[in-house]
Design a protein around this motif. Sequence first.
Motif, PDB file in Angstrom:
ATOM      1  N   SER A 105       0.800  -1.226   0.000  1.00 59.85           N
ATOM      2  CA  SER A 105       0.000   0.000   0.000  1.00 59.85           C
ATOM      3  C   SER A 105       0.834   1.278   0.000  1.00 59.85           C
ATOM      4  O   SER A 105       0.292   2.366   0.186  1.00 59.85           O
ATOM      5  N   CYS A 106       2.109   1.171  -0.256  1.00 63.16           N
ATOM      6  CA  CYS A 106       3.015   2.320  -0.156  1.00 63.16           C
ATOM      7  C   CYS A 106       2.778   3.309  -1.296  1.00 63.16           C
ATOM      8  O   CYS A 106       2.879   2.972  -2.474  1.00 63.16           O
ATOM      9  N   ALA A 107       2.479   4.554  -0.937  1.00 64.83           N
ATOM     10  CA  ALA A 107       2.235   5.590  -1.938  1.00 64.83           C
ATOM     11  C   ALA A 107       3.542   6.169  -2.490  1.00 64.83           C
ATOM     12  O   ALA A 107       3.547   6.812  -3.526  1.00 64.83           O
ATOM     13  N   HIS A 111       7.712   6.308  -6.684  1.00 67.30           N
ATOM     14  CA  HIS A 111       8.627   7.430  -6.864  1.00 67.30           C
ATOM     15  C   HIS A 111      10.089   7.073  -6.583  1.00 67.30           C
ATOM     16  O   HIS A 111      10.985   7.838  -6.932  1.00 67.30           O
ATOM     17  N   TRP A 112      10.325   5.911  -5.973  1.00 62.55           N
ATOM     18  CA  TRP A 112      11.691   5.528  -5.645  1.00 62.55           C
ATOM     19  C   TRP A 112      12.581   5.375  -6.873  1.00 62.55           C
ATOM     20  O   TRP A 112      13.765   5.730  -6.815  1.00 62.55           O
ATOM     21  N   PRO A 113      12.106   4.888  -8.003  1.00 67.86           N
ATOM     22  CA  PRO A 113      13.003   4.810  -9.169  1.00 67.86           C
ATOM     23  C   PRO A 113      13.589   6.172  -9.562  1.00 67.86           C
ATOM     24  O   PRO A 113      14.767   6.270  -9.915  1.00 67.86           O
TER      25      PRO A 113
END
Length: 141
Positions: A105-107, A111-113
Amino acid sequence: MIRLTNLADYAVVVMTAAARVPDRRFSAAELAAETGVPAPTAAKLAGILARAGLLESARGVTGGVQLGRAPAEISIADIVEAVDGPIAIAQCLHDKHSDCALESSCAVRPHWPLINTRVRDALADVTLAAILAAEPVREPA
């Protein structure tokens, strides 16, 4: 705090020492003496960095390792990835089996890439030549 592994840190130190005299062959013992990196670790790193093409190795009495490319062609990202593998800030993107309780469920996960790419690009922008240019001039012993 974002931190390199000790081995990656030592690899940067070893590669910087080799870059100071790019045409010289060093034994692992000489690299250890030059850098303060323990001799077994210097030997291990010489093998890892040679397999990655960052150092060239030669066997025999006059053997050893020397820089595999010009200092301007070797980035900190190249060195870190040779030792630690791909640069990934978040564990969930690096390992297929994450132990993160928020993974499903991490929003932020999408965006980590972008963040990983920016960190890698920053390390890729720093070459051994840039490190050497920023070093104070050493007096001959």
